[in-house]
Motif scaffolding. Sequence first.
Motif, PDB file in Angstrom:
ATOM      1  N   SER A  67       0.927   6.752 -11.829  1.00 22.50           N
ATOM      2  CA  SER A  67       1.455   6.643 -10.471  1.00 22.50           C
ATOM      3  C   SER A  67       2.165   5.320 -10.247  1.00 22.50           C
ATOM      4  O   SER A  67       2.004   4.367 -11.022  1.00 22.50           O
ATOM      5  N   CYS A  68       2.927   5.292  -9.143  1.00 24.77           N
ATOM      6  CA  CYS A  68       3.546   4.043  -8.700  1.00 24.77           C
ATOM      7  C   CYS A  68       3.556   4.013  -7.179  1.00 24.77           C
ATOM      8  O   CYS A  68       4.053   4.932  -6.531  1.00 24.77           O
ATOM      9  N   PHE A  69       3.005   2.949  -6.623  1.00 28.79           N
ATOM     10  CA  PHE A  69       2.945   2.719  -5.184  1.00 28.79           C
ATOM     11  C   PHE A  69       3.759   1.468  -4.903  1.00 28.79           C
ATOM     12  O   PHE A  69       3.431   0.391  -5.397  1.00 28.79           O
ATOM     13  N   TYR A  70       4.817   1.606  -4.127  1.00 29.15           N
ATOM     14  CA  TYR A  70       5.731   0.479  -3.916  1.00 29.15           C
ATOM     15  C   TYR A  70       5.888   0.212  -2.423  1.00 29.15           C
ATOM     16  O   TYR A  70       5.427   0.981  -1.577  1.00 29.15           O
ATOM     17  N   ARG A  71       6.561  -0.884  -2.077  1.00 26.83           N
ATOM     18  CA  ARG A  71       6.658  -1.329  -0.690  1.00 26.83           C
ATOM     19  C   ARG A  71       8.101  -1.263  -0.198  1.00 26.83           C
ATOM     20  O   ARG A  71       9.036  -1.643  -0.918  1.00 26.83           O
ATOM     21  N   LEU A  72       8.243  -0.812   1.041  1.00 26.88           N
ATOM     22  CA  LEU A  72       9.540  -0.637   1.681  1.00 26.88           C
ATOM     23  C   LEU A  72       9.736  -1.719   2.730  1.00 26.88           C
ATOM     24  O   LEU A  72       8.972  -1.797   3.702  1.00 26.88           O
ATOM     25  N   GLY A  73      10.733  -2.582   2.541  1.00 27.60           N
ATOM     26  CA  GLY A  73      11.010  -3.636   3.503  1.00 27.60           C
ATOM     27  C   GLY A  73      11.356  -3.067   4.867  1.00 27.60           C
ATOM     28  O   GLY A  73      12.129  -2.112   4.968  1.00 27.60           O
ATOM     29  N   THR A  74      10.801  -3.672   5.932  1.00 23.03           N
ATOM     30  CA  THR A  74      11.004  -3.139   7.285  1.00 23.03           C
ATOM     31  C   THR A  74      11.384  -4.199   8.307  1.00 23.03           C
ATOM     32  O   THR A  74      11.584  -3.891   9.479  1.00 23.03           O
ATOM     33  N   ARG A  75      11.499  -5.460   7.892  1.00 17.58           N
ATOM     34  CA  ARG A  75      11.856  -6.529   8.823  1.00 17.58           C
ATOM     35  C   ARG A  75      13.361  -6.582   9.023  1.00 17.58           C
ATOM     36  O   ARG A  75      14.118  -6.296   8.094  1.00 17.58           O
TER      37      ARG A  75
END
Length: 398
Positions: free
Chosen positions: A349-357
């Motif tokens: 699996s891969c869990f990544y982060r989505l920039g939201t600022r």
Amino acid sequence: MQHLLTRIQELAAAQAADVVAQRHHLHAHPELSFKEFETAKYVAAELRKLGLDPQPIATTGLVAHIEGRNPGRRTVALRADMDALPIQEQNEVPYRSQNPGVMHACGHDVHTSSLLGVARILVQLRDEFEGTVKLMFQPGEELVPGGASIMIQEGVLVNPAPQSVLGQHVFPQLPAGKVGIHAGRYMASADELYLTVRGKGGHGAMPEQNIDTVLVAANLIVAAQQLVSRRANPKIPSVLSFGKVIANGATNVIPNEVYIEGTFRTMDEQWREQAHVHLRQLCEGLAAAMGASCELEIRRGYPCLDNDLTVTGRVRAAMVEYLGAGNVVDIDQWMASEDFAFYSQQVPSCFYRLGTRALDGRFASSVHTPTFDVEAQALTVGPGLMAWLALRELAAEA
């Protein structure tokens, strides 16, 4: 694949307003963990509009499939969580929560609307890829035992079995347009600790007639911290924190018992099991040595989230293709926990982060706060990127 990348970017831009509208609807109608009944109805209706056949799972969860050519060749699963938090929203926006005391303060409305956007894109491209995309809309990420564990128990990872699972999560530390990724162990396990120290209460002026539960509790807290610092391998991140201590006596009253709550987190499952044994032995033995007794309840939470090195390497390369190298950021380990970890323990699996600022610094409030919100551009980046990652995973050979 270049024509597909361009096509996905075009489709993501064209549907941006729809994704924003879906996110606003979800944000205005949040529901707590395992109570996402109206959310599930809404998501199911949106999927049916696309010609998909969502099936219920884990009570308020949903699973649907998008089949391309040769659907049995390979399967990738995409996960979005749907639950909200018991927080009173303070944002003054048209789409603010209409449910008092409940708020999408962790971005699950973003995750759900984004995955709906992925579905909208891939349905239009199903003649241009091989394999199957499994859409997993999951309840109860915020509440132990975690909706992921129940989804797995009810067979979400079979029929068909995915070769990889991908998940994204909002990340206000990065501006919209950027994503964060970490290969290997990324997020910690999390277990809840509940201790009850029992002794013999009495007058504070006559300690010789009592068994001082407050003193025992104080020694336990200090000794437990030393256990983690002395018994854990220094190369394994470990955190032990106590956040609640109730000693309901008075200035001159020693209580019969003291109640303590805390959390234990680590990045290693073997050490996690060993630490549970050590903590029990310490609490029971130290209390007994001081003439008291101690009961320790350990409520197992989520395991360590491990981003598979091979899958994460492919995902990172695909991110660079889609966003450019300057928009893909390598981020550090994080001692928070996520029930996506259950998937990572079963399937690469891969869990990544989505920039939201926003670029001007707006929308920088942390998750789990009453002022959390996101820059709308993230709702264009999130669906398009995940659609591209899914197709890249389907095209993989291993």
